[in-house]
Design a protein around this motif. Structure first.
Motif, PDB file in Angstrom:
ATOM      1  N   LEU A 293      36.397  38.013  36.579  1.00 47.22           N
ATOM      2  CA  LEU A 293      36.802  38.741  37.781  1.00 47.22           C
ATOM      3  C   LEU A 293      36.071  38.297  39.033  1.00 47.22           C
ATOM      4  O   LEU A 293      36.487  38.674  40.149  1.00 47.22           O
ATOM      5  CB  LEU A 293      36.582  40.248  37.577  1.00 47.22           C
ATOM      6  N   THR A 294      34.989  37.554  38.909  1.00 47.30           N
ATOM      7  CA  THR A 294      34.222  37.141  40.086  1.00 47.30           C
ATOM      8  C   THR A 294      33.925  35.651  40.027  1.00 47.30           C
ATOM      9  O   THR A 294      34.032  35.014  38.971  1.00 47.30           O
ATOM     10  CB  THR A 294      32.895  37.927  40.176  1.00 47.30           C
ATOM     11  N   LYS A 295      33.517  35.126  41.155  1.00 49.00           N
ATOM     12  CA  LYS A 295      33.070  33.736  41.253  1.00 49.00           C
ATOM     13  C   LYS A 295      32.112  33.637  42.446  1.00 49.00           C
ATOM     14  O   LYS A 295      31.991  34.574  43.231  1.00 49.00           O
ATOM     15  CB  LYS A 295      34.255  32.788  41.426  1.00 49.00           C
TER      16      LYS A 295
ATOM     17  N   ASP B 240      28.595  32.267  50.730  1.00 49.29           N
ATOM     18  CA  ASP B 240      27.216  32.568  50.353  1.00 49.29           C
ATOM     19  C   ASP B 240      27.058  32.250  48.869  1.00 49.29           C
ATOM     20  O   ASP B 240      27.588  32.965  48.016  1.00 49.29           O
ATOM     21  CB  ASP B 240      26.892  34.031  50.644  1.00 49.29           C
ATOM     22  N   ILE B 241      26.337  31.184  48.584  1.00 51.69           N
ATOM     23  CA  ILE B 241      26.218  30.752  47.187  1.00 51.69           C
ATOM     24  C   ILE B 241      25.384  31.730  46.364  1.00 51.69           C
ATOM     25  O   ILE B 241      25.381  31.656  45.126  1.00 51.69           O
ATOM     26  CB  ILE B 241      25.598  29.345  47.107  1.00 51.69           C
ATOM     27  N   HIS B 242      24.673  32.636  46.997  1.00 50.44           N
ATOM     28  CA  HIS B 242      23.859  33.623  46.276  1.00 50.44           C
ATOM     29  C   HIS B 242      24.615  34.931  46.031  1.00 50.44           C
ATOM     30  O   HIS B 242      24.040  35.849  45.443  1.00 50.44           O
ATOM     31  CB  HIS B 242      22.576  33.918  47.061  1.00 50.44           C
ATOM     32  N   ALA B 243      25.864  34.989  46.480  1.00 48.17           N
ATOM     33  CA  ALA B 243      26.653  36.213  46.321  1.00 48.17           C
ATOM     34  C   ALA B 243      27.916  35.910  45.527  1.00 48.17           C
ATOM     35  O   ALA B 243      28.359  34.755  45.425  1.00 48.17           O
ATOM     36  CB  ALA B 243      27.019  36.804  47.680  1.00 48.17           C
ATOM     37  N   LEU B 244      28.493  36.960  44.955  1.00 48.06           N
ATOM     38  CA  LEU B 244      29.723  36.844  44.192  1.00 48.06           C
ATOM     39  C   LEU B 244      30.860  37.526  44.939  1.00 48.06           C
ATOM     40  O   LEU B 244      30.650  38.413  45.759  1.00 48.06           O
ATOM     41  CB  LEU B 244      29.562  37.495  42.799  1.00 48.06           C
ATOM     42  N   THR B 245      32.064  37.072  44.655  1.00 45.02           N
ATOM     43  CA  THR B 245      33.245  37.709  45.249  1.00 45.02           C
ATOM     44  C   THR B 245      33.458  39.097  44.641  1.00 45.02           C
ATOM     45  O   THR B 245      32.911  39.423  43.589  1.00 45.02           O
ATOM     46  CB  THR B 245      34.491  36.851  45.007  1.00 45.02           C
ATOM     47  N   ASP B 246      34.274  39.906  45.306  1.00 42.48           N
ATOM     48  CA  ASP B 246      34.549  41.255  44.826  1.00 42.48           C
ATOM     49  C   ASP B 246      35.450  41.199  43.592  1.00 42.48           C
ATOM     50  O   ASP B 246      36.468  40.476  43.592  1.00 42.48           O
ATOM     51  CB  ASP B 246      35.231  42.085  45.914  1.00 42.48           C
ATOM     52  N   PRO B 247      35.148  41.989  42.545  1.00 40.02           N
ATOM     53  CA  PRO B 247      36.037  42.014  41.364  1.00 40.02           C
ATOM     54  C   PRO B 247      37.413  42.575  41.688  1.00 40.02           C
ATOM     55  O   PRO B 247      38.416  42.145  41.124  1.00 40.02           O
ATOM     56  CB  PRO B 247      35.284  42.920  40.379  1.00 40.02           C
TER      57      PRO B 247
ATOM     58  N   ALA C 150      47.756  36.763  48.105  1.00 40.60           N
ATOM     59  CA  ALA C 150      47.170  36.241  46.871  1.00 40.60           C
ATOM     60  C   ALA C 150      46.975  34.735  46.952  1.00 40.60           C
ATOM     61  O   ALA C 150      45.933  34.196  46.545  1.00 40.60           O
ATOM     62  CB  ALA C 150      48.068  36.599  45.684  1.00 40.60           C
ATOM     63  N   PHE C 151      47.967  34.032  47.509  1.00 34.47           N
ATOM     64  CA  PHE C 151      47.863  32.577  47.646  1.00 34.47           C
ATOM     65  C   PHE C 151      46.699  32.197  48.563  1.00 34.47           C
ATOM     66  O   PHE C 151      45.901  31.308  48.243  1.00 34.47           O
ATOM     67  CB  PHE C 151      49.187  32.038  48.203  1.00 34.47           C
ATOM     68  N   ALA C 152      46.584  32.901  49.689  1.00 32.54           N
ATOM     69  CA  ALA C 152      45.512  32.580  50.632  1.00 32.54           C
ATOM     70  C   ALA C 152      44.138  32.841  50.013  1.00 32.54           C
ATOM     71  O   ALA C 152      43.208  32.045  50.172  1.00 32.54           O
ATOM     72  CB  ALA C 152      45.689  33.396  51.909  1.00 32.54           C
TER      73      ALA C 152
ATOM     74  N   TYR D 229      38.143  32.970  47.396  1.00 33.65           N
ATOM     75  CA  TYR D 229      37.541  34.286  47.527  1.00 33.65           C
ATOM     76  C   TYR D 229      37.966  35.259  46.416  1.00 33.65           C
ATOM     77  O   TYR D 229      37.666  36.442  46.480  1.00 33.65           O
ATOM     78  CB  TYR D 229      37.891  34.903  48.886  1.00 33.65           C
ATOM     79  N   THR D 230      38.672  34.762  45.436  1.00 30.78           N
ATOM     80  CA  THR D 230      39.088  35.626  44.334  1.00 30.78           C
ATOM     81  C   THR D 230      39.423  34.772  43.122  1.00 30.78           C
ATOM     82  O   THR D 230      39.428  33.535  43.182  1.00 30.78           O
ATOM     83  CB  THR D 230      40.308  36.467  44.741  1.00 30.78           C
ATOM     84  N   THR D 231      39.719  35.453  42.028  1.00 35.15           N
ATOM     85  CA  THR D 231      40.145  34.797  40.791  1.00 35.15           C
ATOM     86  C   THR D 231      41.520  35.332  40.408  1.00 35.15           C
ATOM     87  O   THR D 231      41.920  36.412  40.843  1.00 35.15           O
ATOM     88  CB  THR D 231      39.151  35.072  39.650  1.00 35.15           C
ATOM     89  N   PRO D 232      42.257  34.615  39.577  1.00 32.40           N
ATOM     90  CA  PRO D 232      43.584  35.129  39.172  1.00 32.40           C
ATOM     91  C   PRO D 232      43.504  36.493  38.507  1.00 32.40           C
ATOM     92  O   PRO D 232      44.344  37.360  38.765  1.00 32.40           O
ATOM     93  CB  PRO D 232      44.087  34.048  38.206  1.00 32.40           C
TER      94      PRO D 232
END
Length: 909
Positions: A171-173, A178-185, A220-222, A228-231
Motif C-alpha cells: 500500500l505504500t512506497k 522525500d526519500i525518508h517518508a512513505l506515501t499515504d496508504p 489514478a493515472f496521474a 505517489y501511490t501504488t495500484p
C-alpha cells in the motif's frame, strides 16, 4: 378488488401534454406533495380517506448487499497483500513499468485536469441538486464524505503502526519528494470524494457517471505515473469510499422517491386514459406473503369502465429480498425468481404471464397497458374485476362447484406448463357473477418443470383444505385432475414447499392442537387424582391394610392414572392437515408415493451444526496452539496419562447413569452413553450449563419420554447434582481443613461460605421484589421436578443408579485430575486426594457459571490457581491442568461430533 370499500386519495389528473417520464422526473426532483406539480386549472374530485403517507426514508437491502460486498472486497484485497507478497510486488512493478512510458505532456495534463475536476465535479453536482431542491442527497453525501475521511485516517494509522510488513509494502512506497517518508496508504481526499459522489447518486445518472469515471481514471493515472501511490492503494481507496457510502445510505436511509397518486395519473394520461380519481386499495392481513406485489389502485375514468392499476417501484420490489435469497440457497431443484430483478424484468415477466394465462384458457385479469413512471417505478393497467377473494368468502358459500372451478383454472394453466407459485386464498378471486379468477401471477413461471407444477397442486390442496377440510379438498382435485395427478404431488406435501403465509397458518393450528392435547391430559390427571382421593377416603373407613397391600394399591393407582392419561392423550390427539390430506389421497391410491421429496439443499440444523463445528474448531485450535506438546511428551509419565484417559472415558458411563437414574421410563443405556459423548461436542459451542441440559432433554424426548417429563427428569438430575456438588465441596473442604494446609484454610472458608449464604437468604427474603422472584422460580421448579423426584424415590434401584452415577462422575473427574498431576511427577509435595477434590469441585462450579463454551478460560485459571494454593508447584500445576482439560474437553470433541451426527441421522437427537 373492492371498489365500494376502497380508500384512497383524490388526485389531480396531469396535463394531457405531460409525459409519464417528465412527471416522474418532476416528482423525483421536487417534494412529494409540491403544489406546483398540480395544474391549478384542473378539477379535483373528492373521495373519502387519504392515501397512507410514505416514509421519508427507506433502508434498501441493495445498499446493505453493496456494503457487505465492499467489506468482503476489502478483506480479500488485504489478504492478497498479506499472503501473496510476490504477486503484489510483481503486479506493482508491471504497473510502474507501463505508466513510466507515458508522455510527460500527457502526465502533466492528466494531473492538472484531475486536480481541478476532483473539486469542481462534486460542487457542480451539488449546485444542480440544490437548484432542484434535493438538499437531502447533498447532506447524505457530506455525511458519507466525513465518515470516509475518518475511515481513511484510521486505516493510515493502522497501516503505519500495526499492519504486517507485506501490507505496508503493497500500500505504500517511498515518496518521490522525500526519500525518508512513505506515501499515504489511502488517499485522504479521493476516498471522501468517491463516498460523496456515490451517496448523492451520481453513478445513477449517465452523464454524471461518465464524468465521474473520467475524473477517477485521470487522477489514478496521474498518481501512479508520478509515483505517489501504488495500484493496491488506489483500489483500496475506491473500495473504502464506495463501502462507506453505501453503509451511510443504509444506516440513515435513502430519500424516498416512490411515486404517489399524482404521478400515477400522469402515467395513465401518457398511455391514453383519462382518469378522474384513484383510490388506494388497502392491503388485507393475509397479504404479507408477497410484500413486493406492488401498490394497487382503483381508478375511475371519464369515458370508460374503471381500472385496476398496480404500481411497482424499487422499494416494494426490494421487500422480501433476504427471504428470497434464503429460499434460493436452501431449496434444490426449484427455479426461484431472481433475488435482484430490474423493474423492466419484473414488468415483462408479469405481462408475459398475464398474456400466457389468458391464452391458456384460464380466467386471469386482462392486462391492457403498461408504462414506466420514470426510472424508479412501473405501472400495469388491468381491466377491473369486482369481487371477493377466497379468504373473505364465508365457509358456507364455498360450494363444490366453486372448488371444481378453481381446479379447472389450475388445470388450464398446467396444460400450458404455467406455474402460479402462490395459490393462496388471496390469489383466488370470485366476481359478482360467480366467475373465478386467478390473480397475482407476477411470481409465476412459464415452461415450468414437473416439480414446480406438482408444488402448485400441493399448495392448492392445502389452501382449500384450510377452508373446507381435507376430504372435500382432495375430492374436488381428484374429480378434475384425476387420482394419478393428485397422488403424484404427495412427496411435495410438506411445509417447506408451501407459501410463507400457509406455513404460518399451519403452525398456528399446530399450537392450538397442542394446547388442546395438554388440556385433555391435565383434565384426565385431575380426574384420576380425584378418584384416588375418593378411594383413599373409603379405605380409611375400612380395616387397616398391611404395608405390602398399601404399596400394591399405590402402584396400581399410579398405573391406572398413567393409563387414563394415555387414553386421554390418544383421544385428544388430532392429525395435522397435511397428514389428513395424505390419508385421503391414499384411500384413493394406496400405492401412491408417500416418501417426502428432498427439497432442501441446506437444512437449518445442518447449517447450525456447521457453524457450531466451526466455532468448536476455532476454540480447539486456539487452545492447542498454546500447549507445549514437546514438554508434555518429554516429561509426562505415560502410565499415569493412560490411567487419566481411562478415568476420562469412564466419566461418560457415569454421566449416563446419573441421567437414567432420574428417568423411570426405559431408555437404552448404550445410546444414552453415546448421547453423553455427543454432549462433549455440544458443550464446546455453548455454555456448559446450557448445552448439556438442552441435549439431554432433546434425547429423552426422542427416546419416547413426554416433553414435560423429559424436562422434569433433566431438572431433577441437575437439582440433585447441584445438591451433591455442594455437599461434597463442604465435606472435602472440611477434610482439607483438618489437614492444616498452610496455604489454604478450608474450615474458615466453609464457615465464610455458610455465613454468606445465610446473608443472601436474609436479603432475598427481606426485599419484596426479590422474594417474589425467587418464590415464583422455586415454585415453577418444584411444580415439575418434585413430582418426578417422588416417582424416582419409589424405585430404589433407579435412585441408587442416579446417586451412584453422580458420585462416580465426580470420582472419575477427580481421579483424572489426580492422575494428570502425578503424570508430571508430583514428588515435591504430599498432595492429598481431598485437596484435589476441593480444587476440582470449585473449578467445575465456576466453569458451569462461566458464559464461555465449556467454561474455557475460567476452569483452567481456577484449577491452576487452586492447585498452586494447595501447595503444588506452578511447573507441575500448569501442564497437569492442560493435560486434564485436553483429555476431558478438547480430545472428545471429534468423537462427540461423530456421535452427534450419528444420533441425529438415527433420529435420536
Amino acid at each position: 378488488m373492492h371498489p365500494d370499500k376502497a380508500e384512497g386519495t383524490s388526485v389531480t389528473p396531469a396535463r394531457p401534454e405531460e409525459t409519464a417520464g417528465e412527471a416522474a422526473e418532476e416528482k423525483h426532483e421536487q417534494p412529494l406533495h409540491d403544489p406546483d406539480c398540480v395544474d391549478a386549472d384542473t378539477h379535483v374530485e373528492q373521495v373519502d380517506g387519504d392515501e397512507p403517507l410514505l416514509p421519508a426514508r427507506v433502508h434498501r437491502p441493495s445498499d446493505l448487499m453493496r456494503l457487505l460486498v465492499g467489506l468482503l472486497a476489502i478483506a480479500v484485497l488485504l489478504a492478497i497483500a498479506a499472503f501473496a507478497h510476490a504477486t503484489t510486488s510483481g503486479f506493482a512493478q508491471d504497473i510502474d513499468k507501463g505508466t513510466g512510458q507515458a508522455p510527460d505532456l500527457l502526465t502533466k495534463f492528466a494531473g492538472l485536469a484531475s486536480s481541478i475536476a476532483i473539486l469542481l465535479v462534486p460542487v457542480a453536482f451539488a449546485i444542480e441538486r440544490l437548484i432542484k431542491r434535493d438538499g437531502l442527497r447533498i447532506a447524505d453525501g457530506v455525511l458519507a464524505a466525513v465518515l470516509a475521511h475518518g475511515v481513511t485516517l484510521a486505516t493510515d494509522l493502522w497501516v503505519a503502526k500495526a499492519a504486517p510488513q507485506s501490507i505496508q509494502d503493497a500500500l505504500t512506497k517511498v515518496s518521490p519528494g522525500d526519500i525518508h517518508a512513505l506515501t499515504d496508504p489511502v488517499h485522504g481526499y479521493l476516498a471522501p470524494v468517491i463516498a460523496y459522489m456515490t451517496a448523492v447518486g451520481m453513478s445513477r445518472r449517465p452523464r454524471w457517471r461518465v464524468v465521474l469515471w473520467v475524473v477517477l481514471l485521470l487522477d489514478a493515472f496521474a498518481m501512479l505515473v508520478t509515483g505517489y501511490t501504488t495500484p493496491f492503494s488506489i483500489i483500496l481507496t475506491i473500495l473504502i469510499g464506495w463501502t462507506v457510502a453505501y453503509g451511510t445510505l443504509y444506516a440513515v436511509g435513502s430519500p424516498n422517491v416512490r411515486p404517489t397518486g399524482q404521478t400515477l395519473l400522469a402515467g395513465l394520461r401518457h398511455v391514453g386514459f383519462h382518469p378522474l380519481r384513484a383510490s388506494r386499495e388497502e392491503a388485507h392481513e393475509g397479504a404479507t406473503e408477497n410484500g413486493d406485489r406492488g401498490r394497487r389502485y382503483f381508478v375511475t375514468l371519464e369515458d370508460g369502465p374503471p381500472l385496476d392499476v398496480t404500481v411497482v417501484d424499487r422499494e416494494q420490489q426490494a421487500q422480501g429480498f433476504f427471504y428470497r435469497v434464503w429460499r434460493r440457497l436452501t431449496l434444490r431443484g426449484i427455479t426461484q425468481r431472481r433475488s435482484l430483478q430490474s423493474l423492466r424484468q419484473a414488468l415483462e415477466q408479469e405481462a408475459l404471464l398475464a398474456y400466457a394465462a389468458i391464452s391458456a384458457g384460464a380466467n386471469a385479469p386482462k392486462l391492457i397497458a403498461t408504462s414506466e413512471l420514470g426510472p424508479d417505478a412501473v405501472i400495469l393497467v388491468y381491466e377491473h374485476i369486482g369481487g371477493r377473494s377466497l379468504d373473505t368468502i364465508p365457509d358456507e358459500e364455498i360450494t363444490d362447484e366453486l372448488l371444481r372451478d378453481t381446479w379447472h383454472q389450475v388445470q388450464a394453466l398446467q396444460s400450458r406448463r404455467i406455474a402460479h407459485r402462490r395459490l393462496a386464498g388471496d390469489a383466488i378471486l370470485v366476481d359478482r357473477s360467480g366467475t373465478l379468477f386467478l390473480t397475482d401471477l407476477r411470481g409465476g413461471e412459464i415452461a415450468a418443470g414437473d416439480l414446480v407444477l406438482r408444488m402448485d397442486i400441493a399448495q392448492l390442496l392445502t389452501t382449500l383444505g384450510l377452508r373446507v377440510g381435507a376430504e372435500r379438498s382432495v375430492a374436488s382435485a381428484v374429480g378434475v385432475l384425476g387420482p394419478d395427478t393428485v397422488a403424484d404431488c404427495l412427496p411435495l406435501l410438506q411445509p417447506i414447499a408451501l407459501t410463507r403465509s400457509t406455513r404460518a397458518t399451519l403452525r398456528k393450528l399446530g399450537r392450538e392442537r397442542a394446547q388442546r392435547e395438554r388440556e385433555a391430559v391435565l383434565e384426565a390427571s385431575s380426574r384420576a387424582k380425584q378418584a384416588r382421593l375418593e378411594e383413599a377416603t373409603e379405605a380409611d373407613s375400612d380395616e387397616k391394610k398391611s404395608v405390602r397391600a398399601e404399596k400394591k394399591s399405590e402402584k396400581a393407582e399410579r398405573q391406572a392414572e398413567k393409563r387414563a392419561i394415555d387414553v386421554a392423550l390418544d383421544e385428544a390427539r388430532e392429525e395435522d392437515l397435511l397428514t389428513q390430506i395424505r390419508h385421503q389421497v391414499l384411500r384413493i391410491r394406496p400405492q401412491a408415493p408417500v416418501e417426502p421429496a428432498r427439497l432442501e439443499r441446506i437444512r437449518p440444523r445442518t447449517l447450525i451444526s456447521f457453524i457450531a463445528g466451526a466455532i468448536g474448531a476455532y476454540f480447539l485450535l486456539s487452545q492447542l496452539t498454546h500447549i507445549d506438546f514437546g514438554a508434555i511428551v518429554g516429561e509426562a509419565e505415560w502410565g499415569w496419562v493412560g490411567l487419566a484417559v481411562v478415568f476420562s472415558a469412564l466419566s461418560y458411563v457415569a454421566a449416563a447413569m446419573s441421567l437414567l437414574g432420574f428417568v423411570p421410563e426405559r431408555v437404552p443405556f448404550m445410546r444414552t452413553v453415546a448421547a453423553q459423548v455427543a454432549g462433549s461436542f455440544v458443550k464446546i459451542v455453548a455454555p456448559a450449563a446450557v448445552g448439556g441440559v438442552a441435549l439431554n432433554t432433546r434425547f429423552l424426548q426422542r427416546a419416547g419420554v413426554r416433553p414435560g417429563l423429559a424436562v422434569a427428569s433433566v431438572g431433577a438430575s441437575q437439582l440433585f447434582g447441584m445438591g451433591s456438588h455442594i455437599l461434597l465441596l463442604l465435606t472435602f473442604g472440611y477434610l482439607t481443613g483438618t489437614e492444616k494446609t498452610p496455604s489454604l484454610s478450608p474450615s474458615r472458608t466453609v464457615i465464610a461460605g455458610l455465613l454468606t449464604v445465610a446473608v443472601l437468604v436474609l436479603v432475598m427474603t427481606s426485599i419484596p421484589f426479590l422474594r417474589k422472584f425467587v418464590v415464583t422460580r422455586v415454585r415453577s421448579l418444584f411444580a415439575g421436578v418434585v413430582p418426578r423426584m417422588l416417582d424416582v424415590l419409589q424405585r430404589p434401584r433407579k435412585l441408587l443408579t442416579g446417586i451412584g452415577g453422580m458420585l462416580l462422575l465426580t470420582a472419575c473427574f477427580v481421579m483424572c485430575l489426580d492422575a494428570s498431576i502425578r503424570a508430571f511427577g508430583d514428588n515435591t509435595t504430599n498432595l492429598s486426594l481431598a485437596s484435589v477434590a476441593v480444587v476440582f469441585l470449585a473449578g467445575n462450579a465456576l466453569g458451569s457459571a462461566a458464559p464461555t463454551p465449556g467454561g474455557v478460560g475460567a476452569v483452567e485459571a481456577t484449577l491452576t490457581v487452586g492447585l498452586i494454593a494447595v501447595g503444588l508447584p506452578k511447573e507441575v500445576a500448569a501442564p497437569a491442568v492442560l493435560l486434564y482439560r485436553l483429555l476431558t474437553l478438547w480430545l472428545p470433541v471429534l468423537p462427540g461430533w461423530l456421535f452427534f451426527n450419528h444420533l441425529t441421522r438415527k433420529g435420536a437427537l
